[in-house]
Design a protein around this motif. Structure first.
Motif, short mmCIF file in Angstrom:
data_model
loop_
_atom_site.label_atom_id
_atom_site.label_comp_id
_atom_site.label_asym_id
_atom_site.label_seq_id
_atom_site.Cartn_x
_atom_site.Cartn_y
_atom_site.Cartn_z
N ARG A 110 0.84 -1.20 0.00
CA ARG A 110 0.00 0.00 0.00
C ARG A 110 0.87 1.25 0.00
NH1 ARG A 110 -4.56 -1.62 4.56
NH2 ARG A 110 -5.40 -3.44 3.45
N PRO A 111 0.31 2.38 -0.38
CA PRO A 111 1.11 3.62 -0.43
C PRO A 111 1.72 4.01 0.91
CG PRO A 111 -0.92 3.88 -1.67
CD PRO A 111 -1.03 2.56 -0.96
N GLU A 112 1.02 3.64 2.04
CA GLU A 112 1.54 4.03 3.34
C GLU A 112 2.57 3.03 3.89
OE1 GLU A 112 -2.37 1.78 4.01
OE2 GLU A 112 -1.55 3.30 2.65
N THR A 113 3.01 2.11 3.05
CA THR A 113 3.96 1.09 3.48
C THR A 113 5.30 1.72 3.87
OG1 THR A 113 2.91 -0.54 2.05
CG2 THR A 113 5.15 -1.03 2.78
N ASN A 114 5.96 1.10 4.84
CA ASN A 114 7.28 1.57 5.28
C ASN A 114 8.29 1.48 4.13
OD1 ASN A 114 6.92 1.94 8.32
ND2 ASN A 114 6.13 -0.12 8.01
N ARG A 115 9.16 2.45 4.09
CA ARG A 115 10.20 2.44 3.09
C ARG A 115 11.56 2.40 3.78
NH1 ARG A 115 11.09 6.43 -2.18
NH2 ARG A 115 12.86 5.24 -3.03
N TRP A 116 12.32 1.36 3.47
CA TRP A 116 13.66 1.20 3.98
C TRP A 116 14.65 1.51 2.86
CZ3 TRP A 116 13.61 -3.80 7.49
CH2 TRP A 116 12.90 -3.52 8.65
N PRO A 117 15.95 1.62 3.16
CA PRO A 117 16.92 1.96 2.12
C PRO A 117 16.88 1.02 0.91
CG PRO A 117 17.93 2.19 4.27
CD PRO A 117 16.58 1.60 4.50
N GLU A 118 16.53 -0.24 1.14
CA GLU A 118 16.49 -1.19 0.04
C GLU A 118 15.23 -1.05 -0.80
OE1 GLU A 118 15.22 -5.32 1.76
OE2 GLU A 118 16.21 -4.21 3.36
N GLY A 119 14.21 -0.33 -0.31
CA GLY A 119 12.96 -0.16 -1.03
C GLY A 119 11.77 -0.30 -0.09
N TYR A 120 10.56 -0.38 -0.68
CA TYR A 120 9.35 -0.55 0.13
C TYR A 120 9.30 -1.98 0.66
CZ TYR A 120 7.65 3.94 -1.52
OH TYR A 120 7.51 5.28 -1.77
N ILE A 121 8.79 -2.13 1.89
CA ILE A 121 8.74 -3.44 2.53
C ILE A 121 7.37 -3.63 3.17
CG2 ILE A 121 9.77 -2.52 4.66
CD1 ILE A 121 11.13 -5.27 5.00
N CYS A 122 6.76 -4.76 2.93
CA CYS A 122 5.41 -5.02 3.45
C CYS A 122 5.46 -5.27 4.95
CB CYS A 122 4.78 -6.21 2.73
SG CYS A 122 5.56 -7.80 3.08
N GLN A 123 4.28 -5.28 5.57
CA GLN A 123 4.20 -5.44 7.02
C GLN A 123 4.71 -6.80 7.47
OE1 GLN A 123 3.26 -2.89 8.91
NE2 GLN A 123 3.66 -4.00 10.82
N THR A 124 4.40 -7.86 6.69
CA THR A 124 4.84 -9.21 7.06
C THR A 124 6.36 -9.31 7.08
OG1 THR A 124 2.82 -10.17 6.13
CG2 THR A 124 4.69 -11.64 6.45
N CYS A 125 6.99 -8.81 6.02
CA CYS A 125 8.45 -8.88 5.94
C CYS A 125 9.11 -8.00 7.00
CB CYS A 125 8.93 -8.48 4.55
SG CYS A 125 8.54 -9.71 3.27
N MET A 126 8.49 -6.85 7.30
CA MET A 126 9.05 -5.98 8.33
C MET A 126 8.98 -6.64 9.70
SD MET A 126 8.20 -2.03 9.40
CE MET A 126 6.84 -2.47 10.47
N THR A 127 7.84 -7.29 10.00
CA THR A 127 7.70 -7.98 11.27
C THR A 127 8.73 -9.09 11.40
OG1 THR A 127 5.33 -7.49 11.36
CG2 THR A 127 6.12 -9.31 12.72
N ARG A 128 8.91 -9.86 10.32
CA ARG A 128 9.90 -10.94 10.35
C ARG A 128 11.31 -10.37 10.52
NH1 ARG A 128 8.81 -13.00 5.74
NH2 ARG A 128 7.24 -14.46 6.50
N ALA A 129 11.59 -9.26 9.85
CA ALA A 129 12.93 -8.66 9.95
C ALA A 129 13.22 -8.18 11.36
CB ALA A 129 13.04 -7.51 8.96
N LEU A 130 12.19 -7.61 12.02
CA LEU A 130 12.40 -7.07 13.37
C LEU A 130 12.36 -8.15 14.45
CD1 LEU A 130 10.37 -3.76 13.10
CD2 LEU A 130 12.84 -4.09 12.95
N GLU A 131 12.28 -9.43 14.03
CA GLU A 131 12.40 -10.55 14.96
C GLU A 131 13.65 -11.37 14.66
OE1 GLU A 131 8.74 -12.58 14.30
OE2 GLU A 131 7.59 -11.31 15.65
#
Length: 481
Positions: free
Chosen positions: A16-37
């Motif tokens: 979605r447009p409000e998705t988090n953007r990290w230096p590598e690009g936009y990242i979905c909520q599922t991948c962000m949650t997995r990354a932060l664990e």
């Protein structure tokens, strides 16, 4: 957001447009949650810490080396983790909630429930604990135990509802040592029976209570004394009760009772679907032995195993187990054990990580004696799976030794769950297992195959004879002399 950036840079799913953007690009909520664990050693600075970032070649980066990911220091405990509310991490939020739910009324956690409190707040994935404790019925049950509104015993738990949630809580309490061990499957059956029988017609209830007590539960108690009951054994027991209830209703529709049941009543019952009603055999034979009905003939029809799949189909399925990256690794390993070693799902579900051995650079799996070698590429598949087994991030199975850990505390994944997963992916379990064992007894003597795979000698000898094997008169033992 430009059209080219509307997909997660890690998994490729639309975002979605409000998705988090990290230096590598936009990242979905599922991948962000997995990354932060994800914790490990940063390839950039070599420090052991939270590593949510990724290098182009897949290496793990800490927040400082990745840059621009955000601040993940908990303002309460100072640990590096995803912050959920008020700047504090999930573990601190979960600890607050558990303090409130397990309070015995004095402002402190009930002493007997301290092991449960510690197990839940120390889970690697606190979000799972927050989701579970957020349900109203879970909060109600935990408060009832903490404030001694119900006894902290197996009988006390039987007073709580709903039963599925109570079964999950019971497993946690047994796993943490708060309650003594008990066969969870037997407890579930007893609870089901207590709810089922009152709903039955009063004229039939007495017969069903006797059948349940003197046949079904007696058999289950005997099996439970030998080892943990399986879900298949409990399902059979429930089906026997259901079919006995339906048969008595069938007699009532024909104007008969069990005492004056005739052969025509029995034949009519089975004529409408023998396979689906085959488990009625148990009730009829018990009723005849206990003199509740006349001696009649119970129809018998062969229900032999279906024809095995062809060898080329089996090999094609094994290639899929190795090469299909879209299939979860646990399903590919389970399919391999069925198609390569002819293992039933009930036995696969009880395997532990101790049954996978690494000796002199060779991977072995202990199915019998001696352990069976695992050839490549299946050996690499097995080792990759051991490093990422599911259901080990919550309080249920953090230190589980099961090869396929389940979602309930101290329990492996059930054979029913494995069967449904493999069936959805197109892996035939029964026909595939039959094809595997028949191929193996053609390649080696039946007694050798039996010992290595945990089969009985008579079973493999019969299969070898049916398959036309040439080892029928092979004598097992040491032939070196």
């Amino acid at each position: 957001m430009p059209a080219s950036a509307r997909f997660c840079t890690r998994c490729g799913r639309a975002v979605r447009p409000e998705t988090n953007r990290w230096p590598e690009g936009y990242i979905c909520q599922t991948c962000m949650t997995r990354a932060l664990e994800t914790y490990g050693t940063c390839v950039g600075c070599g420090v052991e810490r939270l590593t949510p970032g990724l290098t182009p070649d897949g290496g793990k980066l800490c927040t400082d080396c990745a840059g621009g990911l955000g601040d993940f220091i908990c303002e309460r405990c100072g640990q590096e983790a995803r912050r959920y509310r008020r700047g504090i991490c999930g573990r601190c939020v979960l600890t607050e909630r558990l303090h409130e739910l397990l309070d015995d009324g004095t402002g402190s956690v009930r002493v007997e429930l301290l092991p449960l409190f510690d197990a839940l707040r120390q889970m690697k994935r606190p979000w799972g604990g927050m989701t579970w404790t957020g349900h109203p019925h879970v909060q109600r049950n935990l408060r009832a135990l903490a404030r001694s509104e119900v006894p902290l015993t197996h009988d006390g738990l039987s007073q709580l509802t709903p039963w599925r949630s109570v079964a999950y809580l019971r497993d946690l309490l047994m796993e943490t040592g708060i309650l003594p061990p008990a066969d969870r499957q037997l407890l579930l059956f007893q609870r089901w029976l207590a709810e089922k029988l009152p709903a039955v017609d009063v004229d039939h209830r007495r017969l069903l209570e006797l059948f349940a007590a003197w046949h079904v539960q007696r058999r289950l108690n005997t099996l439970a004394a030998r080892g943990p009951l399986t879900s298949d054994q409990i399902r059979q027991a429930r089906d026997e009760i259901r079919l006995a209830t339906a048969f008595l209703a069938h007699l009532a529709e024909r104007g008969h009772t069990l005492v004056d049941c005739t052969q025509a009543d029995v034949d009519t019952w089975y004529a409408d679907g023998y396979t689906a009603r085959r488990l009625t055999h148990a009730f009829l034979r018990w009723a005849m032995r206990s003199k509740h009905m006349l001696a009649l003939t119970v129809p018998h029809r062969s229900t032999s195993n279906p024809a095995p799949i062809a060898q080329h189909q089996r090999l094609a399925l094994l290639r899929q187990a190795v090469n299909r990256e879209d299939v979860p690794l646990q399903d590919r390993v389970a399919a391999m054990l069925v198609l390569l070693y002819a293992q039933p799902l009930t036995r696969i579900a009880r395997l532990t990580t101790d049954d996978v051995l690494l000796e002199d650079g060779e991977v072995l799996v202990r199915l019998g004696d001696p352990p069976s070698p695992v050839p490549e590429p299946f050996a690499g598949l097995m080792l990759a799976y051991l490093a990422q087994r599911p259901n080990t991030m919550t309080a249920t199975n953090p230190e589980a030794r099961w090869l396929f850990p389940g979602r309930r505390a101290g329990q492996p994944m059930t054979s029913n769950t494995l069967e449904l997963r493999l069936r959805r992916l197109g892996f035939p379990t029964q026909r595939g297992r039959t094809a595997a064992i028949r191929h193996l007894v053609l390649q080696a003597p039946a007694p050798v195959v039996a010992r290595m795979l945990g089969y009985h000698d008579d079973t493999t000898a019969q299969l070898a004879a049916e398959a036309g094997g040439t080892w029928r008169h092979y004598a097992p033992g040491d032939h070196a002399r």
